[in-house]
Design a protein around this motif. Structure first.
Motif: not given
Length: 161
Positions: A52-66, A73-84
């Protein structure tokens, strides 16, 4: 931005490489707003494939939640390379399975659901539908003629540097 790791601890019986299946795997989390302390009552899910896009065009995150309480507005992203994968060598020990980049929220609970996969430790037999909803799973490896399973699943969150 805080980095929070989700750790598993479980007993693996004759299997190895327990891991989420695919980039569309849903990580179900309950979240807490760092600003006001409000917690989500329902589990929210995030995947690597949905952003989902972040407010103000600051990029994207896996989940943006108000936040329902403070409207932040808060966000959380999965760090792809961290999955083991959780391997037979990890059995009985806590191991970080995934790391989340958190902005304004922190995970407080995890709900394991379907879509985990594993393989037979001796035979390499693929087990494509490991369901951990109850914290346990068992099956039979016909190639190796042994019972296989995941038992006593625990999880916790840790801060990652």
């Amino acid at each position: 931005m805080a980095k929070i790791g989700l750790q598993f601890k479980t007993e693996l019986q004759n299997i190895t490489n327990l891991k989420p299946d695919g980039e569309d795997f849903r990580w179900y989390l309950r979240l807490k707003c760092i600003s006001c302390g409000e917690e989500t009552h329902e589990f929210q899910y995030l995947t690597l494939t949905e952003n989902s896009p972040l407010k103000g065009g600051r990029g994207q995150a896996s989940l943006v939640i108000k936040c329902k309480l403070c409207s932040r507005e808060n966000s959380i992203d999965i760090l792809k390379d961290s999955i083991k994968p959780y391997t037979a060598d990890d059995s009985g020990h806590f191991k970080t399975m995934v790391v989340f980049a958190c902005r304004g929220v922190e995970p407080i609970d995890f709900s394991p659901r379907v879509a985990f996969v594993a393989e037979g430790a001796e035979s390499g037999t693929k087990f494509p539908e490991v369901e951990l909803t109850q914290g346990e799973w068992s099956d039979y490896d016909e190639k190796a003629s042994v019972l296989v399973g995941v038992h006593d699943l625990e999880h916790k969150f840790i801060t990652v540097k």
